[in-house]
Each structure stands twice: as C-alpha cells, then as structure tokens.
Design a protein around this motif. Structure first.
Motif, PDB file in Angstrom:
ATOM      1  N   ALA A 141     -70.240 -63.718 -54.323  1.00  0.00           N
ATOM      2  CA  ALA A 141     -70.725 -62.445 -54.270  1.00  0.00           C
ATOM      3  C   ALA A 141     -71.424 -61.933 -52.838  1.00  0.00           C
ATOM      4  CB  ALA A 141     -71.799 -62.149 -55.468  1.00  0.00           C
ATOM      5  N   ALA A 142     -71.960 -62.874 -52.196  1.00  0.00           N
ATOM      6  CA  ALA A 142     -72.646 -62.795 -50.917  1.00  0.00           C
ATOM      7  C   ALA A 142     -71.508 -62.710 -50.076  1.00  0.00           C
ATOM      8  CB  ALA A 142     -73.620 -63.900 -50.552  1.00  0.00           C
TER       9      ALA A 142
ATOM     10  N   ALA B 179     -76.736 -68.934 -46.671  1.00  0.00           N
ATOM     11  CA  ALA B 179     -77.102 -70.338 -46.426  1.00  0.00           C
ATOM     12  C   ALA B 179     -76.950 -71.004 -47.965  1.00  0.00           C
ATOM     13  CB  ALA B 179     -78.408 -70.131 -45.915  1.00  0.00           C
ATOM     14  N   VAL B 180     -76.369 -72.081 -47.737  1.00  0.00           N
ATOM     15  CA  VAL B 180     -76.184 -73.051 -48.965  1.00  0.00           C
ATOM     16  C   VAL B 180     -77.291 -74.362 -48.579  1.00  0.00           C
ATOM     17  CG1 VAL B 180     -74.952 -74.387 -50.663  1.00  0.00           C
ATOM     18  CG2 VAL B 180     -74.082 -72.358 -49.841  1.00  0.00           C
ATOM     19  N   VAL B 181     -78.135 -74.616 -49.399  1.00  0.00           N
ATOM     20  CA  VAL B 181     -79.308 -75.599 -49.157  1.00  0.00           C
ATOM     21  C   VAL B 181     -79.249 -76.580 -50.197  1.00  0.00           C
ATOM     22  CG1 VAL B 181     -80.578 -73.920 -47.783  1.00  0.00           C
ATOM     23  CG2 VAL B 181     -80.944 -74.397 -50.146  1.00  0.00           C
TER      24      VAL B 181
ATOM     25  N   ALA C 151     -78.003 -76.291 -44.817  1.00  0.00           N
ATOM     26  CA  ALA C 151     -79.107 -77.038 -44.535  1.00  0.00           C
ATOM     27  C   ALA C 151     -79.786 -77.798 -45.542  1.00  0.00           C
ATOM     28  CB  ALA C 151     -80.197 -75.907 -43.786  1.00  0.00           C
ATOM     29  N   SER C 152     -80.698 -78.431 -45.060  1.00  0.00           N
ATOM     30  CA  SER C 152     -81.186 -79.287 -46.355  1.00  0.00           C
ATOM     31  C   SER C 152     -82.187 -78.310 -46.726  1.00  0.00           C
ATOM     32  CB  SER C 152     -82.064 -80.614 -45.479  1.00  0.00           C
ATOM     33  OG  SER C 152     -83.013 -79.942 -44.656  1.00  0.00           O
ATOM     34  N   ASP C 153     -82.893 -77.361 -46.184  1.00  0.00           N
ATOM     35  CA  ASP C 153     -83.804 -76.462 -46.982  1.00  0.00           C
ATOM     36  C   ASP C 153     -83.732 -75.202 -46.175  1.00  0.00           C
ATOM     37  OD1 ASP C 153     -87.097 -75.689 -47.040  1.00  0.00           O
ATOM     38  OD2 ASP C 153     -86.282 -76.488 -48.824  1.00  0.00           O
ATOM     39  N   ALA C 154     -84.289 -74.034 -46.791  1.00  0.00           N
ATOM     40  CA  ALA C 154     -84.220 -72.731 -46.208  1.00  0.00           C
ATOM     41  C   ALA C 154     -85.213 -72.750 -44.993  1.00  0.00           C
ATOM     42  CB  ALA C 154     -84.349 -71.765 -47.065  1.00  0.00           C
TER      43      ALA C 154
ATOM     44  N   THR D  62     -78.842 -64.312 -48.255  1.00  0.00           N
ATOM     45  CA  THR D  62     -78.918 -64.951 -49.419  1.00  0.00           C
ATOM     46  C   THR D  62     -79.038 -66.486 -49.381  1.00  0.00           C
ATOM     47  OG1 THR D  62     -77.450 -63.132 -50.403  1.00  0.00           O
ATOM     48  CG2 THR D  62     -77.496 -65.235 -51.647  1.00  0.00           C
ATOM     49  N   VAL D  63     -79.900 -67.161 -50.080  1.00  0.00           N
ATOM     50  CA  VAL D  63     -79.974 -68.318 -49.995  1.00  0.00           C
ATOM     51  C   VAL D  63     -79.537 -68.899 -51.455  1.00  0.00           C
ATOM     52  CG1 VAL D  63     -81.540 -70.460 -49.921  1.00  0.00           C
ATOM     53  CG2 VAL D  63     -81.932 -68.426 -48.119  1.00  0.00           C
TER      54      VAL D  63
END
Length: 490
Positions: free
Chosen positions: A241-242, A250-252, A339-342, A355-356
């Motif tokens: 959707a993003a 970003a996929v974390v 990334a490992s984290d936002a 969007t995360v």
C-alpha cells in the motif's frame, strides 16, 4: 560525489591540512554546526557511571593497558568509548597530558560524541564507521586545536554492530604518523580478544561485502506470502500500500528476518514490470566504490532500489544518498530501505520515510517456519521436498536466533541430502535449547549425542552405551545442552 562548498573557516582549515577524506571533515563540521556545538569550548554532558563489566570493556581495557606499556615514554592517552561516544576508560602515563585532557573533559563518564564535542577523531570514526584521524585545527572546536586524535570503531565479532571505539589522543605538535595505525590495531585486537574469550577459538565473522542484486520475481507456484502468518501478510500488505501511494517505506526488524525480501516482493507487486534492485553495504572502507557503482541507477525510469541495512552506512554515505534523491525532486524514486530499528535510520534518509513496517523475529511467528522451509527447499532442489512430521516439529520448536537466514542454511544442507527430510538430515543445533555459545568441544559432544538419539528407536541408554558414557552422564548432558529428543517428536 555531491559538490560541497566549505565555509571560510572550513577553507582555512583545509588549506592548512590538504588531506584525503576532507569531504568527511566538511560534512562533520556542518553536522557540528547543526548540533550547535560551541566553537570555543567543549562542554560535554557528564553521564556518570559506565558499564565496566561487559566483555567489550574487559577486552578493550586489557588491550589498551598492554599497548600503554609499550608507549610508556610517549605522551599518548588511550581511551575506550561506547558506541555513543561515552568515554568508558582512559590509560595514560603522562600527568601533564592527563591534566590537560581533564580540562577539556575528555575523561571517563563524559559524552564525547559529535553532537557534544563537534568534529573529533572519535566522533568521526563512530559516525562513518571507519578509522579516522583529526589533527589540530581540523577539530571543530578551537578548544581542541592543541590535540591530535585517532580513533577506530570496534565491532561485535558476531553481529558486526559497532559497539564502541578505541581513541588515542596526543598533543597536536607530536608526530602522529603511527597514531591511526595503532588505533586500528588496538580495535582489531579488542575484537579478536572478545571472540577468543566468548567462543574459544570460533572462526571470526566474515567481512561484509557490499553487493547489488536484482530481485527475483517469484514464478507461478513459487510465491510463499499466501502461506505465511498474519504478521507477515499484514507487513507485506502495508508495504504494498505504501509503494502504491508513493510513500517512502522502511522495513525494520532483526537481521535475517527477510526485510529486503518483503520490500522487493512488495515493489514487484505494486510496480509490475519494474526493475527492483536490492543493495547491501560493504565494510566502511569500501563504501565509496560500492556507492559509485550503483547510485546512478537511482531515478532511472521503471527502477526501484531497496536500500538494505542503511543503519550500517557511514553518515557521509547516507547524506550522499539523500542528496541524490533530492537531485531528482520532480520525480523522486520510490524510497524503500531496511534497518534494525526506525531510530537507527540515518537522519538524511529518515526524513524521507513516511511508513515504517516492522517484521517480528522468526521465533515470534513459528507458524511461518514450515512453509518457509518447504519454499526454501524447493528453491534449493528445483522440485518439491517433503519433510517428515518429526522434522517439521523439530524446526518449529527451535528458537532461530539467526532468523530466516539461519533457517535457509539449515534447509539448504538438509535438502542437499534428501528430497524427504527427516530429523537425521537436520543440523544438531536444531535440537538444542537457547543458551550460551558452546565451545568447539562442547558442540562436538552435543552433535554426537543428537546423532545417536536420532537413530530409529534410540533411547538415552542406547546413546550412553554407544558413546561410552554412563546413563547418569548422558542425562546430565541432555539437560545441559537443552537437547529435545528427536524420537519423542515422532
């Protein structure tokens, strides 16, 4: 690289020191200005207590103490800091230098990060994840112009994460030819000592090699998304959707959870016919060449790029990527990164994330293990691979600290042996519970016990007899290694 025009103060410093890597200095000065660091005096925050019981601290302190003995007659202060620039320890044999460093608060308990002290060798090494030397007037704050400092980051031998740094500081008028080499040697020796103490001779983590690959669009019948858990499908739908809306995504999650795979699949579905490139950064020293090799692809028609592991990028490289995205402001390419984290996403790229999406670790979605194992085995053998129910049960019962990447390696080895995978085809590690890392001898003993217990009809008594152990010993070893008996699953 993007053309950076230094200020008058910056040009003055550059004219005094025409050194390689001046772009990094200019970028650091500008960040220091953005942090509103004082030009005249260093006033770092005093944090107070430090972690002096970690393996990193103990190993680093041992290395620096030994190095200081060889430099007993040299005016050099050797320091250990954490990954945020907090000074943990300091070793120095010259009282005058120690007193001078106290005057600028370069002492244990003080935060000497770039945001607190401006451009220093320490701050630059942590920001760009590579060994750095800052001399005299190259420091942002004039209060530090009397010093030269060299620093090198220290990485966790298992994960590759920067966990701290070694920093060597001396007077600016001293010879500094070997200072950077000493810092790098001390950092590598600290990593080696950590590895030896934690894993008793285990092979070191291989160096990261940056690469760019084209995402492989799943063939009919090869897609696995529909068989996975609600957690995965929700994350996938959010990423699709993003992408459709043109939002930066970003996929974390933990390394190895399939972050880049999810993003690649989402882009392939939302933008059919597009090229989807997936990048992963190399060691910091190789980032410049790696970036130059593929960055021109940004903004090309019908091309999307997944920027993998952006939290491993040097700050200057993240800023360069952000500048290239800005250069195509009329038609910005879809921003997709992992990334490992936002909170670990570099600032220049974080501003472009709308969007995360978070992927839970595989141990939190064990229903995905068997569908993924079947998919990975089919990819390995080029045809269907069946799993015995006991093997499936064993895979689902494991805690998967390495996530999907670890599952991939286990399945690859098992599928190479047979198209019908049983418990005997699985790696012995699958039958051990979570716990500390085993020594090489312990791992061999555990593997031997698991192999014996994997025989049809085997019991602990049979295993004890085959291995020459007493029954009491075999039961103690089973409990010690957290072994789940394979035959109990059948």
């Amino acid at each position: 690289m993007t053309d950076v025009q230094p200020s008058q103060r910056e040009r003055l410093a550059l004219s005094r020191h025409q050194v390689a890597g001046s772009r990094r200095l200019v970028a650091s000065w500008r960040r220091s200005e953005d942090f509103r660091v004082s030009l005249d005096a260093v006033t770092p925050t005093f944090v107070g207590s430090v972690d002096d019981e970690s393996l990193f601290y103990e190993s680093g302190r041992h290395v620096l103490t030994g190095l200081q003995r060889t430099l007993a007659d040299e005016p050099v202060s050797l320091m250990l800091t954490d990954s945020d620039g907090l000074v943990l320890s300091r070793v120095c044999g010259e009282r005058i230098l120690l007193a001078a460093l106290d005057d600028v608060f370069l002492a244990p308990g003080f935060d000497y990060s770039e945001s607190q002290a401006g451009t220093t060798g320490l701050g630059l090494a942590l920001a760009d994840r590579t060994a750095s030397l800052v001399r005299g007037e190259e420091h942002y704050c004039t209060g530090l112009w009397g010093y030269t400092c060299a620093a090198a980051p220290v990485e966790d031998p298992d994960t590759g994460e920067v966990i701290g740094a070694v920093n060597l500081t001396t007077w600016s008028q001293q010879s500094y030819g070997l200072l950077l080499a000493l810092a790098e040697t001390a950092a590598r020796n600290t990593e080696a000592l950590m590895l030896a103490r934690a894993h008793h001779g285990r092979a070191p983590r291989p160096s990261r090699r940056g690469h760019v690959t084209r995402f492989r669009v799943p063939e009919t019948g090869d897609a696995v998304e529909k068989d996975l858990s609600a957690d995965w499908r929700t994350a996938f739908d959010d990423a699709v959707a993003a992408s459709v809306d043109g939002r930066g995504t970003a996929v974390v999650g933990e390394p190895g959870t399939g972050r880049a795979t999810l993003l690649g699949a989402a882009l392939a579905q939302s933008r059919p016919g597009w090229r989807v490139l997936v990048t992963r950064p190399p060691e910091p020293a190789d980032v410049d060449a790696w970036l130059s090799s593929w960055a021109p692809e940004l903004g090309k028609p019908h091309t999307a790029v997944v920027l993998g592991d952006v939290d491993r990028l040097p700050v200057w490289a993240a800023a360069e990527l952000a500048a290239r995205l800005d250069a195509d402001a009329d038609a910005p390419p879809p921003l997709a990164l992992t990334a490992s984290d936002a909170s670990a996403i570099p600032a220049g790229l974080a501003e472009r994330v709308d969007t995360v999406v978070e992927i839970p670790a595989l141990r939190h979605r064990l229903d995905d293990v068997v569908p993924l194992a079947r998919h990975l085995a089919r990819r390995q053998r080029g045809r269907e691979v069946r799993f015995h129910p006991a093997a499936e049960h064993a895979l689902q019962g494991y805690h998967w600290p390495g996530n999907v990447e670890q599952l991939r390696e286990v399945v690859r080895a098992a599928a190479a042996r047979s198209t019908f995978v049983t418990v005997r085809d699985l790696s012995p590690e699958i039958f051990s519970g979570p716990g500390r890392k085993l020594t090489r001898i312990e791992a061999l003993e555990r593997d031997a016990i698991v192999r014996c217990l994997s025989d049809p009809g085997a019991t602990p008594a049979h295993a004890a007899e085959e291995l020459g152990m007493s029954r009491a010993t075999i039961y103690r070893r089973i409990a010690h290694y957290g072994i789940r008996l394979p035959n109990d699953d059948q």
